[in-house]
Write an enzyme that holds these catalytic residues in place. Structure first.
Site, PDB file in Angstrom:
ATOM      1  N   THR A  43       0.640  -1.323  -0.052  1.00  0.00           N
ATOM      2  CA  THR A  43       0.210   0.128  -0.194  1.00  0.00           C
ATOM      3  C   THR A  43       1.063   0.961   0.148  1.00  0.00           C
ATOM      4  OG1 THR A  43      -1.655  -1.457   1.040  1.00  0.00           O
ATOM      5  CG2 THR A  43      -1.636   1.012   1.377  1.00  0.00           C
ATOM      6  N   HIS A  52      -3.267  15.061   1.848  1.00  0.00           N
ATOM      7  CA  HIS A  52      -4.032  15.265   1.995  1.00  0.00           C
ATOM      8  C   HIS A  52      -4.782  16.115   3.175  1.00  0.00           C
ATOM      9  CE1 HIS A  52      -6.015  12.097   0.587  1.00  0.00           C
ATOM     10  NE2 HIS A  52      -5.804  11.292   0.529  1.00  0.00           N
ATOM     11  N   SER A 345      -5.584   5.095   3.591  1.00  0.00           N
ATOM     12  CA  SER A 345      -5.886   6.853   3.765  1.00  0.00           C
ATOM     13  C   SER A 345      -7.046   6.964   4.329  1.00  0.00           C
ATOM     14  CB  SER A 345      -7.188   6.737   2.022  1.00  0.00           C
ATOM     15  OG  SER A 345      -6.368   8.267   1.734  1.00  0.00           O
ATOM     16  N   CYS A 444       9.807   4.856 -21.958  1.00  0.00           N
ATOM     17  CA  CYS A 444       9.802   2.963 -22.692  1.00  0.00           C
ATOM     18  C   CYS A 444       9.743   1.968 -21.488  1.00  0.00           C
ATOM     19  CB  CYS A 444      11.687   3.172 -23.092  1.00  0.00           C
ATOM     20  SG  CYS A 444      12.864   2.452 -22.448  1.00  0.00           S
ATOM     21  N   CYS A 449      17.104   0.617 -19.994  1.00  0.00           N
ATOM     22  CA  CYS A 449      18.241   0.863 -19.281  1.00  0.00           C
ATOM     23  C   CYS A 449      18.356  -0.646 -18.019  1.00  0.00           C
ATOM     24  CB  CYS A 449      18.082   2.397 -18.628  1.00  0.00           C
ATOM     25  SG  CYS A 449      15.716   1.363 -17.262  1.00  0.00           S
TER      26      CYS A 449
END
Length: 487
Positions: A43, A52, A345, A444, A449
């Site tokens: 999470t 927030h 949250s 990409c 890489c």
């Protein structure tokens, strides 16, 4: 002779690492048991990255109180710990009289929670704030912002580590019991750890750890949210997060700018009992784009570069009603155990205040002595791409590895990759390097890489190619060589 910890924290996500960092202010022997191979695998690294404002939660709740505290201190934390944070503001956009009524109620709730900067803005002001938005009016929250959730979590963990905290990755807790001295004996990865105190900060696993502590009856459900990441060329069109008017329990599908210039679309919210599946269906992506386009009509498939999902651990009662954060010590059942339940949250915003609240419960039961050597400052990896030309030239003269670009999309140099490989936590996965440097996060998505970074991991850490893991345990990237050299 067995080693006795003062505190063992189960879970090394943003809240667990915040607790570790804040506890390291005191003279305590602290360890963190994390089941994943890094601190950002669940999470804590799979969210919108929004700081927030504190107006969206019931007045008097821990969510409201700790969110507001976290919002206020985020700038200082970013300065101390060297992670990206932008107090860019946020708007909740409405169109109907019903929307206006909801926003007026939200304003009143925000004021009751102690949020003093909210304002209702008309269409003209809304389009000055976010020119590309669709809407007739909005509630503007200037104190809201965005944060890099990976760098924030890593920064907390690295600072905790620098202040003496031991991190144990790939250590999933499977048993907790008490010995004859009253200490906790925690089994993780077939090893036994002994501690005076235990902290349940297991996130999605909080229900399981609570049960092991004997604290039964907490029902945890998962709320799975899917996201689309858009190319950086969309970033200038979104100066702040744009939300619809919220419902009672859900903030709605929104669009969020990021600290590095991308735009994120989502999330939806689907209930799930599978806490390990992070797939995103094409139907959900279409739904996200269609819904969010009503707010911000700048979403095109040509700009999609990746999707992801995250799962929030929600504590619900017998009627399915989502509950407040639970941060408790039940002395009669599990003394010296701090139990954190339903930390969803705004857990990212509130992580450090959550940690301080948990520590305050501990301090009610024993005297804590300040650690005189605690250092709150942590320096992250310098982003070469963000330096001035003069600073870049100086870096290259100092270390030629800054002159070799490994990730072209994000302009990440070999020097940065090497610093990430030798990170203080000892993380050696591909995503561990990705989250610390932003390599493989560009257009990409590692097409150029990724193989070079895997090779550097092999060379620097003395690993075989068959030992390189992408993110989770068992996520091996290679099973051998395609061609074998013949002598």
């Amino acid at each position: 002779m067995k080693q006795l910890y003062d505190v063992l924290i189960v879970g090394g996500g943003v809240v667990g690492s915040a607790i570790a960092r804040e506890m390291s202010r005191y003279s305590l022997k602290i360890g963190v048991l994390e089941k994943n191979l890094d601190v950002c695998c669940e999470t804590s690294g799979r969210n919108s990255g929004v700081v927030h404002g504190g107006f969206a939660y019931d007045t008097g709740s821990l969510k409201a109180k700790l969110c507001l505290e976290g919002n206020k201190i985020m700038g200082r934390l970013a300065s101390e710990l060297d992670f990206a944070f932008d107090r860019c503001g946020k708007v909740l956009v409405g169109n109907t009289p019903e929307d206006m009524e909801t926003l007026e109620r939200t304003m009143k709730q925000g004021a009751a929670n102690g949020v003093t900067t909210l304002e209702l803005v008309d269409k003209k002001r809304l389009h000055e704030l976010v020119p590309a938005v669709n809407g007739e009016f909005a509630m503007y929250s200037p104190d809201s912002g965005i944060v890099d959730p990976f760098h924030y979590t890593i920064a907390l963990a690295e600072n905790a580590c620098a202040n003496g905290v031991d991190y144990f990755f790939d250590h999933e807790v499977t048993d907790i019991k008490r010995d004859e001295e009253g200490h906790y004996v925690i089994t993780a990865s077939r090893k036994e750890f002994h501690t005076r105190w235990v902290v349940n900060s297991a996130g999605l696993g909080c229900g399981k750890i609570s049960e092991l502590l004997g604290l039964k009856g907490y029902k945890i459900i998962g709320s799975k949210g899917d996201y689309i990441i858009l190319d950086k060329r969309t970033g200038p069109l979104l100066p702040m997060p744009v939300y619809p008017v919220p419902s009672n329990t859900y903030m709605g599908i929104h669009v969020t700018n990021t600290t590095h210039g991308n735009v994120i679309v989502g999330p939806n919210a689907d209930l799930t009992d599978n806490f390990t599946y992070y797939g995103v269906s094409s139907e959900n992506m279409d739904y996200l784009a269609e819904s969010a386009s009503d707010l911000w009509p700048c979403i095109h498939k040509s700009d999609y570069i990746r999707n992801y999902s995250g799962i929030l651990p929600k504590w619900v009662d017998e009627n399915g009603t989502i509950q407040d954060f639970k941060i408790e010590i039940q002395d009669e059942i599990a003394p010296c155990a701090i139990n954190l339940i339903g930390i969803e949250s705004p857990g990212l915003t509130a992580a450090v205040p959550i940690a301080r609240y948990a520590i305050s419960l501990m301090a009610e039961r024993e005297k804590l002595t300040e650690n005189p050597s605690f250092n709150p400052i942590r320096k992250g990896i310098d982003r070469f791409a963000e330096l001035s030309m003069e600073e870049q030239n100086s870096k290259i003269l100092e270390n030629p590895d800054y002159g070799e670009v490994i990730c072209r999309c994000e302009k990440v140099t070999k020097a940065e990759i090497l610093q990430a490989i030798h990170n203080p936590l000892g993380v050696d996965t591909m995503t561990g390097i990705k989250y610390r440097t932003r390599s493989m996060m560009g257009r990409c998505q590692g097409g150029y890489c990724q193989m070079r970074i895997a090779q550097l991991l092999e060379e620097e850490l003395g690993k075989k190619e068959s030992q390189i893991q992408y993110s989770r345990k068992g996520s091996f990237m290679f099973y051998g060589k395609v061609r074998q050299e013949v002598e």
